[in-house]
Scaffold this active site. Structure first.
Site, PDB file in Angstrom:
ATOM      1  N   ALA A  71       1.004  -1.289  -0.061  1.00  6.83           N
ATOM      2  CA  ALA A  71      -0.071  -0.092  -0.016  1.00  6.83           C
ATOM      3  C   ALA A  71       0.851   1.245   0.057  1.00  6.83           C
ATOM      4  O   ALA A  71       2.058   1.063   0.102  1.00  6.83           O
ATOM      5  CB  ALA A  71      -0.713   0.018   1.290  1.00  6.83           C
ATOM      6  N   GLY A 110      -0.654  -5.084   0.283  1.00  2.48           N
ATOM      7  CA  GLY A 110      -1.751  -5.038  -0.642  1.00  2.48           C
ATOM      8  C   GLY A 110      -1.356  -5.275  -1.913  1.00  2.48           C
ATOM      9  O   GLY A 110      -2.233  -6.029  -2.639  1.00  2.48           O
ATOM     10  N   GLU A 113      -2.217  -9.186  -2.017  1.00  6.74           N
ATOM     11  CA  GLU A 113      -3.642  -9.134  -1.897  1.00  6.74           C
ATOM     12  C   GLU A 113      -4.479  -9.136  -3.164  1.00  6.74           C
ATOM     13  O   GLU A 113      -5.182  -9.738  -3.772  1.00  6.74           O
ATOM     14  CB  GLU A 113      -4.236  -8.265  -0.923  1.00  6.74           C
ATOM     15  N   GLU A 133       2.565  -6.775   6.852  1.00  9.46           N
ATOM     16  CA  GLU A 133       1.801  -5.556   7.587  1.00  9.46           C
ATOM     17  C   GLU A 133       2.073  -5.513   9.339  1.00  9.46           C
ATOM     18  O   GLU A 133       2.295  -4.667   9.607  1.00  9.46           O
ATOM     19  CB  GLU A 133       0.372  -5.760   7.403  1.00  9.46           C
TER      20      GLU A 133
END
Ligand SMILES: NC(=O)c1ccc[n+]([C@@H]2O[C@H](COP(=O)([O-])OP(=O)(O)OC[C@H]3O[C@@H](n4cnc5c(N)ncnc54)[C@H](O)[C@@H]3O)[C@@H](O)[C@H]2O)c1
Length: 730
Positions: A71, A110, A113, A133
C-alpha cells in the site's frame, strides 16, 4: 472501449493487447505502491478488459523492478481516497475470463492481496511474496487473512501473516501460492500461460470460493489454537499478532463475507491504535537513520568484495558470520592458535545450532563456514576491502593494531573499529589515513542484533562513511549514523540508566523490582538480568577506567559474582539454567549497603521505577541531540529498539517522550535532581528550550521554527520528533 494499442489508462496504469491476451501494467516507480490513482486505473482497465470481446485472458503485471510492493503508507492516517483496494480486488476476482498475476521482485501486502484476486499467479525464480503488515503493527486489510488460508492452507497462511516474512518463489510454488515459476521474459511467459488456459478452456474458481484447504482446521480447531498460542508466545504486548490470529480463525469459522468484515474491523482498529502509529514511526525512522544530511551527493560507497575481522572473540566471530551470511568472504585474524581455534569452533557451533533448529541446510552451513578463513598474521588483511577491528577494549592496543593496519591494508581499504566507548578520532590518528577510519559498532550477539552504530569520526571521508552504511545494509543491519563521544548514543544512554538502577537499589528497590518494571514496560530484560548475562566484570572494568564506583555491582564483582558465567550475580542461577532467581544474600548486601551509606529505604512503585530509569535516558538523548552526536530523535529511537530491546510498539525513547509530554518529564527530572543532588538530572537545555517555545507558541499561536531552528512544535505540543535535518529533508 477496446484494447488494441499501447494505451495509458492514466499516469500510473498502462494497457495493451497481444492477440487475445490483454496486459494491464502498473507503472508507479519505485515500488508500484497502490496509490489512489493506481487503484482507479486498475478498476478502469479491468472493467474495460471485461467488456472487450477481443480479450480472452488478462495478465496483470508491473513495470520497473518489482510487482506492487505494498500500500502507499503515506496515505495511512489520512482520509481514505476512493476507490478502496477491496473494490479493485472484488472487480478482478469477479472477472469471467482467466486472470494471471505475473510477479517479479516482491509482491507485498496489498500487492499480494491484489495478486490473490487473480485466478492464477506466475512468478520469476527470484520473486518473493509476503504479507509484512505485522511489521507496521497492522495486519492485512484487503482480504489477505481470508484468501491466503483458502489458497495455501491455514497453518502456512498464519505463519506468513504472523512472521510478516516473504517467501521465495520456489516455496510459493510448493504451497500453491503461485502456479508456475517461469524463466526468461516474464510478460511472454505469462502470456503463454494465459493462452494455454484459454486453449484448454481452463478456468479455476476464485480464491474466495475455495474450501478444500480449510477442511483440516474446520474439523480440528484445537490444532489452530495450539498454533496460535505458539505464535503469540513470541509477541508479548503486541496487539497486531493477536488481531491477525482472530482474523485467520474467521477464515475457517465464518463465511467469506463475515471473515472479510471481521478482518476490516480489526485492521481499522489497529490502524487507529497507538502501537501501529509507533511502529510506523520506527519504520520511517529506520530509513532516515542511515541518511547523512551533509554527505556530498558524489560520495559513492567503495566496492566491498572481501573483508577481514581482527579478533575472534565474542564480537569478532559474530561479525565474521554477518559477512559470510551475506556471501562476502572474510578472514578472521587472531593472536594465538588457541584463541583462533576457539573462535572458529564457536562460529561452527552457532551455525550447527541454527541448522538443528531448521534455519539452515547442512550445505548452506558448509558454504558459509567455507567463506570464513582463520589467520594468525595481520598480513592476511592485505587483500581486504574492509577491515573491522574487534580486539580487547584497550586504547593502546587498538592504536597499535591500527598502526599495523595502516602499514598492511590496501590503500583504499576501509578501516573500521568495533569499539564500544573509545575515541574513534584518537584511533584514526594512529594511522596516516584517518579519513579511511570509521566506527562500526555492532551489538552482541553480532550475528543476530540488527543495530549498527556507524561512528563518523572528525576525519572520516564521505565515501568511507557511505561504505560503512552500505556494507551495513548488505549484511542485514539497520545502520544509524552517530558522532564521536564516550559510548556514542546507545551506551551513553545505557550508562545513565545503569546509574539510576543502582540508586534505586539503595533507595529501596530490589533487582527483581527494577527488572520487573522494565519487562512490564515491554523490554525483554531489565538491567540487572542483562548485566548477569553479559558478565558483571565488563561494566566493572569500564567503571574502573572511568574512576567511578557502583556500590552494589562492584561489591558483587569483588565477591566473584560475575553473573551467569559464575552461576551468581545480581541473581542466582541453578546449574544449567539461565533463569534468574532472587538471592537473599544479594538482598542482605543491598540492605546493608543502604544502611552503611545512610540512605533511607522505602517502597518504590513500578511507575516510579520506570520514570526514574527512562526519563534520565530521554534527558541524555536531548543532550545527544544538542551536541549533534545524533542527527535526529528518530535515530536514537532506532538505536534503542534494534540494539537494546526497547519495545518497538512504544516507538523508542524520544518518541515515547512526546507521548508522555515534555513538561511532565522535566518536572520529574527536577525532582530526581533534588532528591539525589545529581545536577546532571536537571532537564537538558534542549528540553527547557522546547518548553519555553511551547508556552510562547501557546501565546502567539503561530508556527515559528524560524526562531528556534533546533526544534518545531507539533500538534500544540513541544515535540522532539522533528529536528532541523528532518524538517529540511521533507
Ligand atoms: N561484548 C560485547 O557485548 C561488545 C559489544 C559491542 C562492542 N564490543 C567491543 O568489541 C571489541 C571486542 O570485544 P569482545 O567482547 O569480542 O572481546 P573478546 O575478549 O571476546 O575478544 C577479543 C579477541 O581479540 C583478540 N585479540 C586481542 N589482541 C589481538 C591482536 N592484536 N590481534 C588479533 N587478535 C587480538 C583476543 O585474543 C580475543 O579473542 C571491544 O572493543 C568491545 O568493547 C563488545
Amino acid at each position: 472501449m477496446s484494447i488494441d494499442v499501447e494505451d495509458s489508462v492514466n499516469d500510473f496504469v498502462k494497457q495493451h493487447r497481444e492477440g487475445s491476451v490483454a496486459f494491464i501494467v502498473v507503472d508507479n516507480p519505485p515500488v508500484n505502491a497502490l496509490r489512489a490513482e493506481v487503484r482507479a486505473g486498475l478498476l478502469d482497465a479491468f472493467s474495460a478488459a471485461r467488456d472487450d470481446k477481443a480479450v480472452a485472458a488478462i495478465v496483470l503485471m508491473c513495470a520497473g523492478r518489482t510487482f506492487v510492493a505494498g500500500a502507499d503508507i503515506t496515505e495511512f492516517g489520512k482520509p481514505p481516497m476512493p476507490p478502496p483496494l477491496s473494490e479493485v480486488i472484488d472487480t478482478i476476482e469477479a472477472m469471467d475470463k482467466p486472470t494471471v498475476a505475473a510477479v517479479h521482485g516482491t509482491a507485498l501486502g496489498g500487492g499480494l492481496e491484489l495478486a490473490l484476486s487473480c485466478r492464477y499467479r506466475v512468478a520469476t525464480p527470484s520473486a518473493k511474496l509476503g504479507l509484512p503488515e505485522i511489521k507496521l503493527g497492522l495486519m492485512p486489510g484487503a482480504g489477505g487473512t481470508q484468501r491466503l488460508p483458502r489458497l495455501i492452507g491455514v497453518e502456512k497462511a498464519l505463519g506468513m501473516i504472523i512472521s510478516g516474512d516473504p517467501v521465495p518463489a520456489q516455496s510459493a510454488l510448493e504451497s500453491g501460492l503461485v502456479d508456475e515459476v517461469v524463466e526468461g521474459d516474464l510478460g511472454a511467459a505469462a502470456a503463454a500461460f494465459a493462452r494455454k488456459l484459454v486453449a484448454e478452456k481452463r478456468m479455476r474458481e476464485p480464491v474466495r470460493d475455495m474450501t478444500e484447504k480449510l477442511a483440516e482446521m474446520r474439523s480440528n480447531p484445537a490444532k489452530f489454537d495450539e498454533l496460535a498460542a505458539a505464535h503469540l508466545k513470541r509477541s508479548r504486548g503486541l496487539a497486531a499478532p493477536a488481531a491477525a490470529v482472530d482474523a485467520v480463525r474467521s477464515s475457517f469459522e465464518a463465511s467469506f463475507e463475515e471473515g472479510l468484515k471481521r478482518e476490516r474491523a480489526k485492521f481499522l482498529e489497529l490502524l487507529a491504535g497507538d502501537q501501529s502509529k509507533a511502529q510506523r514511526h520506527v519504520f520511517f525512522a529506520e530509513r532516515e537513520a542511515a541518511k547523512v544530511a551533509d554527505l556530498p551527493k558524489d560520495a559513492k560507497p567503495r566496492q566491498i568484495k572481501r573483508a577481514a575481522v581482527i579478533g575472534a572473540g565474542t564480537m569478532g566471530g559474530g561479525i565474521a558470520m554477518c559477512f559470510a551470511n551475506a556471501g562476502i568472504p572474510v578472514k578472521i585474524v587472531e593472536m594465538s592458535k588457541e584463541a583462533l581455534d576457539r573462535g572458529l569452533a564457536t562460529i561452527a557451533k552457532n551455525y550447527r545450532n541454527t541448522a538443528a533448529r531448521g534455519g539452515l541446510t547442512a550445505e548452506e552451513v558448509d558454504r558459509r563456514i567455507g567463506l570464513i578463513e582463520g589467520e594468525l598474521s595481520l598480513e592476511a588483511v592485505s587483500d581486504a576491502d574492509i577491515v573491522i577491528e574487534a580486539v580487547f577494549e584497550e586504547m593502546e592496543l587498538k592504536k597499535r593494531v591500527f598502526a599495523d593496519l595502516d602499514r598492511l591494508a590496501k590503500n583504499d581499504a576501509v578501516l573500521a573499529t568495533n569499539t564500544s566507548y573509545l575515541d574513534v578520532n584518537a584511533i584514526a590518528q594512529a594511522t596516516n589515513r584517518p579519513g579511511s577510519v570509521v566506527g562500526m559498532h555492532f551489538f552482541s550477539p553480532a550475528n543476530v542484533m540488527k543495530l549498527l552504530e556507524v561512528v563518523r569520526g572528525a576525519a572520516t571521508a564521505p565515501d568511507v562513511l557511505a561504505t560503512a552504511i552500505d556494507v551495513g545494509r548488505r549484511i542485514g543491519k539497520a545502520p544509524a549514523v552517530v558522532g564521536v563521544c564516550h559510548g556514542f548514543v546507545g551506551n551513553r544512554m545505557l550508562r545513565v540508566r545503569g546509574i539510576e538502577a543502582e540508586r534505586l537499589l539503595l533507595e529501596g528497590a530490589l533487582p527483581q523490582d527494577v527488572d520487573g518494571a522494565l519487562t512490564s514496560f515491554g523490554f525483554p530484560m531489565g538491567p540487572f538480568a542483562m548485566g548477569d548475562l553479559a558478565g558483571l566484570d565488563v561494566g566493572w572494568r569500564v567503571r574502573k577506567a572511568e574512576g567511578r564506583r557502583a556500590e552494589i555491582a562492584d561489591r558483587l564483582c569483588e565477591m566473584g559474582r560475575f553473573g551467569q558465567k559464575t552461576g551468581k550475580g545480581f541473581y542466582v542461577y541453578e546449574a544449567g539454567s539461565r533463569t534468574p532467581k532472587p538471592d537473599p544474600e544479594v538482598e542482605r548486601l543491598i540492605v546493608e549497603t543502604s544502611a552503611r551509606l545512610g540512605v533511607k529505604r522505602e517502597a518504590i512503585s513500578k511507575e516510579d521505577i520506570l520514570e526514574r530509569l527512562v526519563y534520565p535516558m530521554i534527558n541524555e538523548g536531548a543532550r545527544i541531540l544538542e551536541e549533534k552526536v545524533a542527527q535526529r530523535p528518530g535515530d536514537i529511537d532506532v538505536i534503542w529498539i534494534y540494539g537494546y530491546g526497547w519495545p518497538v510498539w512504544r516507538g523508542g525513547p524520544m518518541y515515547y517522550a512526546d507521548q508522555v509530554g515534555l513538561a511532565a518529564i522535566s518536572a520529574r527530572l527536577r525532582e530526581f535532581a533534588q532528591k539525589t543532588g545529581d545536577k546532571t538530572l536537571e532537564p537538558a537545555p534542549l528540553l527547557a528550550q522546547l518548553l519555553a517555545l511551547l508556552s510562547w507558541t501557546a501565546a502567539a499561536d503561530e508556527p515559528h521554527d524560524r526562531q528556534l531552528p533546533a526544534v518545531t512544535v507539533s500538534a500544540g505540543r513541544a515535540s522532539m520528533t522533528w529536528s532541523p535535518l528532518t524538517t529540511r529533508g521533507r
